[in-house]
Design an enzyme around this catalytic site. Sequence first.
Site, mmCIF file in Angstrom:
data_model
loop_
_atom_site.group_PDB
_atom_site.id
_atom_site.type_symbol
_atom_site.label_atom_id
_atom_site.label_comp_id
_atom_site.label_asym_id
_atom_site.label_seq_id
_atom_site.Cartn_x
_atom_site.Cartn_y
_atom_site.Cartn_z
ATOM 1 C CE LYS A 39 -3.987 1.927 2.526
ATOM 2 N NZ LYS A 39 -4.897 1.735 3.695
ATOM 3 C CB SER A 63 -8.255 3.461 2.639
ATOM 4 O OG SER A 63 -7.436 2.817 3.597
ATOM 5 C CB SER A 101 -8.547 0.616 5.503
ATOM 6 O OG SER A 101 -9.235 1.838 5.506
#
Lengths: 113, 487
Positions: free
Chosen positions: B77, B152, B176
Site C-alpha cells: 500500500k 482504503s 480498510s
Amino acid sequence: MYFHIYAIHSSYVKIFFVMITKETIKHLAVLSRLEFTEKQLDNFSHDLENIFNYAQMLNEVDTTGIIPSSHAMPLQNVFKEDRVIPYHNIEKIMANAPLEESHAFRVPKILAD
Amino acid sequence: MIHLNAHELFNKIKNKEVSALELTNAFITHSKKTNAVLNSYNLITEEIAINTANRVDKKIATGEKLEIFEGVPIAIKDNICIEDIETTCSSKILEGFKPPYNATIIEKLNAMNMPIIGKTNMDEFAMGSSTETSFYGVSKNPWDISTVPGGSSGGSAVAVASGQAPLSIGSDTGGSIRQPASFCGIVGVKPTYGRISRYGLMAFASSLDQIGPFSKTVEDSAHLLNILCGYDFRDSTSQNVKAEDFTRDLNRSIKGIKVAIPKELYNSSLSKEVKDYYDQLINKLSNEGIIFEEIELPSLKYALSTYYIIAPAEASSNLSRYDGVRYGYRSENANSLIEMMTKSRSEGFGDEVKRRILIGNYVLSSGYYDAYYKKAQQVRTLIKEDYKKAFETYDVILSPTTPTPAFKPGEKTANPLEMYLNDIMTIPVNLAGLPAISIPCGMVNNLPMGLQLTGNVFEESKLLGISNQLEKILCFKLNNSFIEGVL
C-alpha cells in the site's frame, strides 16, 4: 468562537440539534491552515452538520465515572536511554525539500510586509 | 501460474519448477497489462523486484535452503515507506516524496527476499471506503469493473484478487483491510493493535492504525503474519509479546466452538437479501457442530459516532506536518510563510481529507473537547468492556464484513455520512484494538461477500485456525476465468 448549539427537545435524554455555520467553518479553516471558496464553505458546513447531528446519539450514553480510553491497549510510557545516534542520510532528506539552501529549508519570509 | 496462492508459488520455486525471476517477471507483466483497466498501482517497482528475485535464484543455485515465501512477490500500500521509492498516500501533497528510510515491515520483507512488485492505490491518506478519494483516480473491482474495490486499501485488494500479486499489504484504521477484502473476494487480516510495527506507516489515526496482510487463503495470511509481526523499539505502541507461530491452530477442529453474533451488527442495517444470505450461511455452519448464539453488545450501536470523532481528531493532529516546508507539494502562489502553508495544504489535500481535518479541529476545540472528544473516549471504554465480557464466553464474534456488496463509484460520494456507514461492521474492532479477519463466503448479486470474525486480543492463532476451517467448509474459490474474462 462562532459555534451554536440549540436544544430542540429534552425528555430523559438530551438531544441537541447542532448547527454548523459558514462562520464556524471559516474559523476552523484558520485553525487548520486551510482556505475555502464560498461553495466549499457551504458544502463543509452542511456535511459537518449532518455528521455531528448523527453523533448526537452519544448523548444517550451515560458515561458518568467512565475513564476515557485514549488507546485500545494498556500503554505505558516508553523510556529510552538518552543517547545520540549519528544520522548520515542528510542528502536524502534534503532531496525532498521543495526549496533548499546549504542543508536548510528555504521558506518565504515569516513576517508579512 | 499467476492465480496460484502464495504457498503453491513458494513450492514451485523451492522445487525448481520455476525460477524466482521468471515468477516475478510473470507478475510484473500481468500487473502492467491489467493496471490500465484496474488502476490498482500507483507505481510498479520492477527494478527492486527483479533485484530481490535474483538474490533468491542465487541462493537456490548455491544450494541454500529457502525459508517460507522467499521469492514470492508482494504489493505494498502506498502509505508505507520504501527507501528511495516514491510514497504518496495517493495524495497530491506527497507527490514526488521519496522516503529516506524503510518501514520496519519493508526491512522484514527484504530480509525474507520477497520481491516488491509495486505501490498500490488507496483512498487519500487512507480516508475513504472505495479508493474514490485517491488523487490518482478510483481503482476497479476485478469482479465487476463498474464497481469499487472498497477502501482504503483498495489497490492492494485488487492486486491479489486479479492475480497481479499473490500477497499484498494494507493498513486498517476502521476496516480498510477487511472491507476491500470482502468486496474483492479475498482474505484480509487486521491484527491486534501493536502486533505489527507502525514505523514507516504514514499515520492517519495513531491509536487505530494497524498494518495487515491480504492473501487468497487463510493459511497464506498466517505465514505472512509470522514474517510481519514482532516488537519494534521504533514504534512506542509496539506490543512486546512473545513471538508465536500463527499457523499452529490451522488444523484444529472447530466442533463445539462458541460463536457470538452481536444483534447490533446483525439487524436492520442489512438488506433483506443480505440478511437472508447470512441466515442460510449460519444454518449451514451450524450443521458442522459450531454453536451460534445471538448476543447484545449495546455499546456497538455508538461505535460509528465514536470513531468519526476520535479518528478525525487524531488525523487533524497527524496531518499538521504537511506544510510544504520539508517535503511534498509547495504552492508557488504565496508571499509569506503562513500563506505558503495555507495554500500548499489547500491545493495539496483533497476534500475528504479537509473534511476530516475540520471535524478533528472542531472536536478538539476548547468548549467542545468534553462534549465530543472526551465523550467519545469514554464510549470507547464501554465498547472495549462489552467485547471483553463477550470473550469470557465466546471463542469468536461473527458478522458480515460489510452491509452490502461492492457499490458503484459516485453512489455514496454525495453524502459522506452514507460512505461512513459502510464501515459500521468493521469500525468497532479498531476502537477495541482486537484482531479480525474477513474471509470470502460467497456471492450476492454476482459480487463477493465476506464473513468477519473477531477474536480476543492476541488470539490471532485461534482466529486464523477457526477461519481456516470455515474456509474449507465454505469452499469459496476465486473464479479466475471469470476475472480473466473481465480483463
